[in-house]
Design an enzyme around this catalytic site. Structure first.
Site, PDB file in Angstrom:
ATOM      1  N   HIS A 368       0.803  -1.229   0.000  1.00  0.00           N
ATOM      2  CA  HIS A 368       0.000   0.000   0.000  1.00  0.00           C
ATOM      3  C   HIS A 368       0.825   1.263   0.000  1.00  0.00           C
ATOM      4  O   HIS A 368       0.440   2.269  -0.573  1.00  0.00           O
ATOM      5  CB  HIS A 368      -1.000  -0.037   1.151  1.00  0.00           C
ATOM      6  CG  HIS A 368      -1.958  -1.133   0.930  1.00  0.00           C
ATOM      7  ND1 HIS A 368      -1.970  -2.272   1.685  1.00  0.00           N
ATOM      8  CD2 HIS A 368      -2.858  -1.319  -0.054  1.00  0.00           C
ATOM      9  CE1 HIS A 368      -2.865  -3.090   1.187  1.00  0.00           C
ATOM     10  NE2 HIS A 368      -3.419  -2.542   0.144  1.00  0.00           N
ATOM     11  N   CYS A 681      -8.043  -3.579 -13.895  1.00  0.00           N
ATOM     12  CA  CYS A 681      -7.619  -2.432 -13.083  1.00  0.00           C
ATOM     13  C   CYS A 681      -6.451  -2.741 -12.153  1.00  0.00           C
ATOM     14  O   CYS A 681      -6.114  -1.941 -11.290  1.00  0.00           O
ATOM     15  CB  CYS A 681      -8.798  -1.890 -12.274  1.00  0.00           C
ATOM     16  SG  CYS A 681      -9.448  -3.052 -11.069  1.00  0.00           S
TER      17      CYS A 681
END
Ligand code: PEP
Ligand code: MG
Length: 756
Positions: A368, A681
């Site tokens: 992340h 995506c």
């Protein structure tokens, strides 16, 4: 008659005096070796310094031939000195010649010496040199003497690190610590940064190495240890932290280590026997830990050593009375952040305007922090071992986020070359910007939709800047991950409304909360799980605790009043999960309708395809959904059974391989049969080469990192899809050998003159 000249204590006091004298670096080293030899009644004391070429040069000696200084150079794999350097551990022998690593250098005249004590000159876990004493007679050096020699080695380490010894080196043979070097890691976020190092966990500069008053230092140390333990207790008992969960285990482990007798004893002994100040003692033990960590293979042991290192950082901060990260005002204008690892929220704590680059010892492309770095447009490189040990605060540094290279203290020519590349890139960026308003149509007339991935307010200007045709993936969990508490429905509503406003009518696909697994909310009670990536996460959690999902869907529906809304669910593994989630959206719509709210003009409901089980339910699924979007990050991790967050395995298998592309093709083919749009995506679409492959297997919509839109669009504009199909589709049925078709794809791109 050892210790005739007063023993180690006196040595350390004299050492302090020598360090304070205004003499040249060579004189200071010469004085140090004389002092040690006299104090330990050793015939020889020598300092070897590790050079940039990996060899060890004799920098000073008492007892060996003087002419050998700066002439004798040992290979790092040579002799006992080399062994001390390699292992970063002291070697204490009464019969050196019996040791298998012993080697003989006649020019130094050392054949007559029997005993050998060598200690590494260490700094932040790096070997910078070796300090040696030798005696003609066979003798055993005491623990106290070994300690004193290690303390002296720390003094020498500071001389190397400060650059003081560089003046004694021949060009090209500088001490390794301060030399420019580069390391290759993995590219996490594209772009090139030239800047100066800021350590996320700054290493404290210790100005006082040797204790003035040992009992006083022991007292300081004991007080600091008590304070640190009390801090940990407070943390553990405080409100949210008192909840069970992973963070609690980590803190418990800290607390346990905080009482680790062996660790404490080593630090205390470094003060009581080594004569160090409390902070130098912590640094010394930490440096040993780090050296072990760098050599440890066992992941469990590495984790424990990481914990000990963190604990030492904590203790050091207490001793020095410092906070941990530099405040916004202290951050230099062109900061390159260097950290062992970092969460996404920690990165956002820094002032974006001053941040140029990021270097991590850990971190994979789909972690992340990498995702946030890309959103912020900060070039980043991960997997640089010991980056925090090699870099010093303020050092010049270059981060090449396109190739994954990091240059520490680059030489002027490297800097100039990169400055040139930055200019070139700026020019290329300008070309990409010029493509901004050009529709993405291939050479043979195929139209593609390029959208961006987003998740935070800071992402929104990228829609305009890139000319993207919408947001193909809005990761709603990022708002949750960077918050200190659950965002309320109204806060979610405000964010979603801003996103739709910024998109100005272009489609936005909001993905419902994808938390759990590696996406941990610090304020949420976490359930202990063996395999969190396969655990209670994303839609599973959403369906089992529908309150959260319901409030989020309500926020989305309200934000999209009068406009189009696209909602997508993460981690759907079975069609009935989709049915249930869709029912929940419909129930919310009914609720809002009943209460007279303005409703979206249209609601499209789709799902991510990121769990392989969906590949076997495509017909059923496509009958139900309005659209699909392939999440290649998770789909790859599950297809290959390779944890995307574990850098040991995350790059092990190639996405550009026949089986993966066959799987991806089956999804888009089925979508066409059912007349339902299918996009992709995951991060895969952000690489031009992969985008070419995706176009060839039939994808016409992709959602990318904003910085990838330019390069991917440029590649696709130059692509003839028909030719790509002819070249690539046959490769998918290629017989098994190597499954990767990356090289073939590269050759195709080169032949077609497509820049990748
Ligand atoms: C994916 O898994 O590919 C994806 C886009 O979702 P995330 O990276 O947020 O898990
Ligand atoms: Mg995913």
């Amino acid at each position: 008659m050892r210790g005739a000249l007063g023993g180690p204590r006196v040595l350390l006091r004299r050492l302090r005096e020598v360090m304070a004298e205004p003499v040249s670096a060579q004189d200071r080293l010469d004085k140090i070796v004389v002092l040690i030899a006299a104090n330990m009644v050793a015939e020889v004391c020598s300092v070897y310094i590790l050079r940039v070429d990996g060899t060890l040069e004799l920098y000073a000696t008492e007892g060996l031939k003087r002419e050998a200084v700066h002439q004798t150079v040992l290979n790092a794999d040579e002799g006992l000195v080399g062994l001390v350097a390699r292992e970063a551990k002291p070697i204490n022998l009464s019969e050196a010649q019996d040791h298998p690593a012993f080697s003989f250098r006649p020019e130094t005249g050392e054949e007559i010496y029997h005993s050998f004590l060598g200690v590494p000159v260490l700094r932040a876990g790096n070997t910078l040199g070796v300090l040696v004493v030798q005696n003609r007679a066979s003798r055993t050096y005491s623990e106290e003497e070994e300690e004193a020699l290690q303390t002296t080695a720390m003094v020498v380490a500071e001389m190397v690190a400060s650059g003081e010894l560089s003046s004694l080196a021949r060009p090209g043979a500088e001490p390794a610590a301060r030399h420019s070097q580069h390391q290759s890691g993995i590219a996490l976020s594209d772009g090139i940064a030239l800047g100066h190092v800021v350590l996320h966990e700054p290493r404290v500069v210790i100005t006082n190495v040797i204790a003035d008053d040992v009992p006083k230092e022991l007292k300081r140390l004991d007080t600091a240890i008590s304070t640190m333990r009390a801090d940990l207790d407070r943390l553990l008992e405080s409100g949210e932290m008192a909840e069970d969960g992973e963070h609690r285990d980590v803190l418990e482990a800290y607390r346990m280590f905080g009482h680790d007798q062996g660790w404490m004893r080593r630090i205390r002994e470094a003060v009581s026997n080594g004569g160090l100040t409390a902070e130098a003692a912590v640094e010394r033990v930490q440096s040993d830990t780090r050296a072990r960590m760098l050599r440890a293979q066992d992941p469990y042991l590495r984790d424990r050593l990481h914990d000990l290192e963190d604990l030492a950082n904590r203790l050091m901060r207490v001793l020095m009375g410092r906070d941990h990260a530099p405040s916004r005002e202290q951050l230099p204008l062109n900061a390159v952040l260097v950290a062992r690892s970092m969460g996404p929220a920690a990165l956002l704590d820094y002032d974006r305007k001053r941040l140029r680059g990021l270097v991590l010892e850990e971190g994979s492309t789909t972690s992340h922090v990498a995702i946030v770095a890309r959103a912020l447009g900060i070039p980043a490189v991960g997997e640089i071992p010991n980056a925090t040990g090699i870099a010093e605060s303020g050092d010049a540094m270059i981060v090449d986020g396109s190739s994954g290279l990091v240059h520490f203290r680059p030489s002027p020519d490297i800097e100039a070359a990169y400055a040139e590349r930055v200019k070139l890139r700026a020019r290329r960026q300008a070309q990409y910007r010029a493509l901004r308003d050009r529709p993405c149509v291939t050479k043979d007339g195929q139209k593609l939709d390029l959208m961006i991935n987003a998740g935070l307010l800071i992402d929104l200007p990228h829609i305009e800047e890139t000319g993207a045709s919408g947001i193909g993936l809005f990761r709603t969990e990022l708002q949750f991950m960077v918050a200190n508490a659950f965002p309320r429905t109204n806060e979610q509503f405000l964010l979603y409304r801003s996103v739709l406003d910024a998109a100005g009518g272009k489609p936005v696909t909001f993905r419902t909360l994808d938390i759990g697994g590696d996406k941990v909310l610090p304020y949420m009670r976490n359930v202990e799980e063996e395999n969190p990536a396969l655990g209670w996460r994303a839609i599973r959690l959403g369906l089992d605790r529908p309150g959260l999902l319901r409030s989020q869907v309500r926020a989305m529906l309200r934000a999209a009043g009068g406009r189009q809304l696209r909602v997508m669910f993460p981690m759907i593994a079975a069609v009935e999960e989709f049915d249930k989630a869709k029912e929940l959206v419909e129930a919310e719509l009914t609720h809002l309708r009943r209460h007279g709210h303005s409703l979206p003009e249209r609601v499209d409901i789709g799902t991510m395809v990121e769990v392989p089980s969906l590949l076997l339910q495509l017909d059923d699924l496509l009958e139900r959904v309005d659209f699909l979007s392939v999440g290649s990050n998770d789909l790859m991790q599950f297809l290959y059974a390779a944890d995307r967050g574990n850098s040991r395995v995350s790059e092990r298998f190639d996405n550009l391989s026949a089986p993966v592309l066959r799987a991806l093709k089956s999804i888009v083919d089925k979508g066409r049969t059912h007349n339902k749009p299918v996009a992709l995506c995951g991060e895969m679409a952000s690489q031009p080469l992969a985008a070419i492959a995706l176009a060839a297997i039939g994808y016409r919509a992709m959602s990318l990192s904003p910085s990838a839109v330019g390069p991917v669009k440029a590649a696709l504009l130059d692509l003839d899809v028909k030719k790509a199909e002819a070249a690539i589709l046959p490769l998918l049925d290629k017989p098994v050998g190597s499954i990767s078709i990356r090289e073939e794809l590269k050759s195709f791109a080169a032949a077609e003159n497509i820049q990748i």
